[in-house]
Design a protein around this motif. Structure first.
Motif, mmCIF file in Angstrom:
data_model
loop_
_atom_site.group_PDB
_atom_site.id
_atom_site.type_symbol
_atom_site.label_atom_id
_atom_site.label_comp_id
_atom_site.label_asym_id
_atom_site.label_seq_id
_atom_site.Cartn_x
_atom_site.Cartn_y
_atom_site.Cartn_z
ATOM 1 N N SER A 141 22.395 -25.305 -34.122
ATOM 2 C CA SER A 141 23.779 -25.718 -33.847
ATOM 3 C C SER A 141 24.173 -25.367 -32.422
ATOM 4 O O SER A 141 23.802 -24.332 -31.872
ATOM 5 C CB SER A 141 24.731 -25.023 -34.835
ATOM 6 N N SER A 142 24.952 -26.265 -31.805
ATOM 7 C CA SER A 142 25.465 -26.018 -30.452
ATOM 8 C C SER A 142 26.927 -25.584 -30.503
ATOM 9 O O SER A 142 27.590 -25.550 -29.478
ATOM 10 C CB SER A 142 25.329 -27.290 -29.602
ATOM 11 N N ARG A 143 27.418 -25.248 -31.673
ATOM 12 C CA ARG A 143 28.814 -24.853 -31.825
ATOM 13 C C ARG A 143 28.992 -23.397 -31.403
ATOM 14 O O ARG A 143 28.221 -22.520 -31.794
ATOM 15 C CB ARG A 143 29.264 -25.036 -33.275
ATOM 16 N N TYR A 144 30.012 -23.155 -30.632
ATOM 17 C CA TYR A 144 30.325 -21.804 -30.182
ATOM 18 C C TYR A 144 31.533 -21.305 -30.968
ATOM 19 O O TYR A 144 32.672 -21.709 -30.697
ATOM 20 C CB TYR A 144 30.615 -21.798 -28.683
ATOM 21 N N GLU A 145 31.291 -20.430 -31.931
ATOM 22 C CA GLU A 145 32.380 -19.943 -32.779
ATOM 23 C C GLU A 145 33.396 -19.136 -31.976
ATOM 24 O O GLU A 145 34.577 -19.052 -32.352
ATOM 25 C CB GLU A 145 31.816 -19.098 -33.922
ATOM 26 N N MET A 176 36.482 -18.313 -21.420
ATOM 27 C CA MET A 176 35.450 -18.983 -22.206
ATOM 28 C C MET A 176 34.054 -18.458 -21.863
ATOM 29 O O MET A 176 33.232 -18.206 -22.743
ATOM 30 C CB MET A 176 35.529 -20.492 -21.988
ATOM 31 N N ILE A 177 33.800 -18.276 -20.579
ATOM 32 C CA ILE A 177 32.487 -17.794 -20.147
ATOM 33 C C ILE A 177 32.250 -16.367 -20.631
ATOM 34 O O ILE A 177 31.198 -16.055 -21.215
ATOM 35 C CB ILE A 177 32.380 -17.871 -18.610
ATOM 36 N N ILE A 178 33.232 -15.492 -20.413
ATOM 37 C CA ILE A 178 33.092 -14.085 -20.812
ATOM 38 C C ILE A 178 33.001 -13.942 -22.316
ATOM 39 O O ILE A 178 32.259 -13.103 -22.843
ATOM 40 C CB ILE A 178 34.265 -13.248 -20.264
ATOM 41 N N SER A 179 33.747 -14.765 -23.050
ATOM 42 C CA SER A 179 33.774 -14.633 -24.514
ATOM 43 C C SER A 179 32.402 -14.886 -25.134
ATOM 44 O O SER A 179 32.102 -14.366 -26.214
ATOM 45 C CB SER A 179 34.796 -15.596 -25.114
ATOM 46 N N ILE A 180 31.575 -15.668 -24.468
ATOM 47 C CA ILE A 180 30.244 -15.967 -25.001
ATOM 48 C C ILE A 180 29.168 -15.081 -24.369
ATOM 49 O O ILE A 180 28.223 -14.667 -25.039
ATOM 50 C CB ILE A 180 29.907 -17.450 -24.787
ATOM 51 N N SER A 181 29.326 -14.760 -23.086
ATOM 52 C CA SER A 181 28.285 -14.003 -22.394
ATOM 53 C C SER A 181 28.396 -12.489 -22.598
ATOM 54 O O SER A 181 27.449 -11.761 -22.308
ATOM 55 C CB SER A 181 28.313 -14.318 -20.893
ATOM 56 N N LEU A 202 28.436 -9.506 -25.149
ATOM 57 C CA LEU A 202 28.066 -9.252 -26.534
ATOM 58 C C LEU A 202 29.226 -8.657 -27.335
ATOM 59 O O LEU A 202 29.459 -9.027 -28.481
ATOM 60 C CB LEU A 202 26.855 -8.318 -26.597
ATOM 61 N N LYS A 203 29.951 -7.720 -26.728
ATOM 62 C CA LYS A 203 31.047 -7.065 -27.439
ATOM 63 C C LYS A 203 32.186 -8.040 -27.729
ATOM 64 O O LYS A 203 32.710 -8.088 -28.850
ATOM 65 C CB LYS A 203 31.556 -5.871 -26.626
ATOM 66 N N LEU A 204 32.569 -8.802 -26.722
ATOM 67 C CA LEU A 204 33.662 -9.758 -26.927
ATOM 68 C C LEU A 204 33.231 -10.871 -27.866
ATOM 69 O O LEU A 204 34.016 -11.319 -28.720
ATOM 70 C CB LEU A 204 34.099 -10.330 -25.581
ATOM 71 N N SER A 205 31.994 -11.307 -27.733
ATOM 72 C CA SER A 205 31.472 -12.342 -28.628
ATOM 73 C C SER A 205 31.487 -11.863 -30.072
ATOM 74 O O SER A 205 31.883 -12.597 -30.985
ATOM 75 C CB SER A 205 30.047 -12.731 -28.219
ATOM 76 N N SER A 206 31.065 -10.616 -30.281
ATOM 77 C CA SER A 206 31.052 -10.053 -31.639
ATOM 78 C C SER A 206 32.465 -9.971 -32.210
ATOM 79 O O SER A 206 32.691 -10.269 -33.392
ATOM 80 C CB SER A 206 30.412 -8.668 -31.609
ATOM 81 N N LEU A 207 33.432 -9.574 -31.372
ATOM 82 C CA LEU A 207 34.821 -9.500 -31.817
ATOM 83 C C LEU A 207 35.344 -10.873 -32.208
ATOM 84 O O LEU A 207 35.990 -11.044 -33.257
ATOM 85 C CB LEU A 207 35.685 -8.908 -30.703
ATOM 86 N N LEU A 208 35.070 -11.864 -31.381
ATOM 87 C CA LEU A 208 35.571 -13.212 -31.639
ATOM 88 C C LEU A 208 34.871 -13.876 -32.827
ATOM 89 O O LEU A 208 35.387 -14.847 -33.383
ATOM 90 C CB LEU A 208 35.409 -14.083 -30.391
ATOM 91 N N ARG A 209 33.726 -13.360 -33.199
ATOM 92 C CA ARG A 209 33.010 -13.890 -34.362
ATOM 93 C C ARG A 209 33.366 -13.151 -35.661
ATOM 94 O O ARG A 209 32.757 -13.406 -36.702
ATOM 95 C CB ARG A 209 31.499 -13.819 -34.134
ATOM 96 N N SER A 210 34.353 -12.281 -35.588
ATOM 97 C CA SER A 210 34.801 -11.584 -36.805
ATOM 98 C C SER A 210 35.404 -12.583 -37.785
ATOM 99 O O SER A 210 35.868 -13.660 -37.392
ATOM 100 C CB SER A 210 35.830 -10.510 -36.447
#
Length: 394
Positions: free
Chosen positions: A2-6, A289-294, A296-304
């Protein structure tokens, strides 16, 4: 794969929540009529011109986030080896228009059933909605959706959806003309279109209707910025992931400053105009958008679970929160304190949005997918194919 960015779905959900909070604050006259050079209550100064603005007064900025995200997502759907425009258009109609149509019908019925003329003054913003006559022309304009008309009549938020649908219809052509080229050409066309739209609005933009096609021209450039970000996403994500933690924090702070630009500039009219402000906010959104995916900590938070759920219902929350607010205000204004009404409406908005997501949004999307699966492609357009990857950023 998948190319979807949660993470981006969660950002959309947070933006929808900020829009909701901002609209609920508009119930208060002092807040709705706030001016940067006026002596308004100190609490509203805090909400407008301090970091608290991010949570209480960033409704317009959140709409810019929606537009950049839409440009990003649409580019990913368009930029594949075999792009089929009829399939794309059917899915956009079922994704945007049909849920909108259900919501606007509910808003019209709620207005007809619940609004009344003896409602006391609340705020100028509140008085713009549910107070006009239900003429056949007005109803037809809302059903046809993408024209220029009074979008405050039943549900204020739909003005942005008019631009969203218009731009979605022509966006594949814009991608082919302006984004398929090398970066320097894409950047040139982005700058050229931004300058052109700014000049058009400067010359002809006085007293524009909020759904004017001239404004759509302006918002096209915001969509294209999202598309450029999507095209070079892998390079940007990889580069940002290698930054030191301190540098990431500084970059994130720059994004916050850009996003809250209006509150920081305040009464400096030359700099605080909506055209220039939109581009500054867009830069902040791109960094988010860039920071939220790159990161790890912010990405993990946003994927809660909580934030991904908020992302799922974000479109319905955007569509239904004002229907809930106006309904509760007309039903309980003379019976309950305003603050209590807002609390009840807040929770009802989430209930209504969750139901709309399950019983309206998902069925509409599934129906669109079903129709396009059964439809055999007639014409296909090659749009600079690239492999779809979803890399884990280290």
């Amino acid at each position: 794969m998948s190319s979807r960015y949660e993470e981006l779905d969660s950002l959309r959900g947070l933006a929808a929540l900020i829009v909701l909070i901002g609209h609920y604050m508009m119930i208060y006259p002092s807040y709705a009529s706030y001016r940067y050079d006026s002596s308004s209550p100190y609490i509203f100064y805090l909400f407008k011109e301090t970091p608290l603005r991010l949570f209480f007064s960033s409704g317009n900025e959140s709409v810019i986030l929606f537009f950049v995200l839409s440009g990003f997502v649409l580019y990913l759907s368009i930029n594949n080896a075999k792009f089929h425009y009829p399939t794309y258009l059917i899915k956009r109609v079922f994704r945007i228009y049909l849920p909108y149509l259900i919501a606007i019908i509910i808003a019209i019925l709620a207005k007809m059933l619940l609004s009344h003329n003896d409602m006391p003054f609340i705020s100028n913003w509140f008085s713009k909605s549910w107070t006009v006559s239900d003429t056949p022309a007005l109803l037809l304009q809302h059903l046809l959706f993408i024209g220029s008309y009074n979008t405050d009549a039943y549900n204020n938020v739909i003005w942005s959806l008019v631009h969203e649908m218009r731009i979605s219809i022509i966006f594949p052509v814009l991608i082919i003309l302006f984004i398929r080229k090398k970066f320097k050409y894409s950047l040139f066309w982005f700058m050229f279109l931004s300058f052109s739209s700014t000049m058009v609005l400067y010359l002809f933009g006085s007293n524009l209707n909020i759904t004017s096609s001239l404004l759509s021209f302006h918002y096209i450039t915001i969509f294209l910025l999202g598309a450029i970000l999507a095209k070079y996403r892998h390079d940007l994500f990889n580069y940002t992931s290698k930054m030191k933690k301190t540098v990431k924090i500084i970059v994130l702070m720059i994004a916050f400053i850009c996003f809250m630009y209006e509150g920081i500039i305040g009464e400096v009219d030359v700099l605080n105009n909506y055209i220039f402000r939109d581009y500054v906010v867009s830069c902040g959104v791109c960094i988010f958008m860039i920071i939220s995916i790159s990161s790890l900590k912010l990405s993990s938070l946003l994927r809660s679970k909580a934030l991904t759920f908020l992302g799922k219902i974000s479109y319905s929350l955007y569509l239904y929160h004002l229907i809930s607010l106006f309904s509760f205000m007309y039903l309980f204004y003379d019976k309950l304190p305003t603050g209590l009404i807002l609390i009840f409406s807040f929770f009802f908005s989430f209930l209504l949005s969750s139901l709309a997501y399950v019983f309206v949004e998902k069925p509409c999307m599934n129906l669109g997918s079903y129709i396009t699966r059964r439809k055999k492609p007639v014409t296909e357009i090659s749009v600079n194919p690239e492999p779809v990857k979803r890399k884990k950023i280290g």
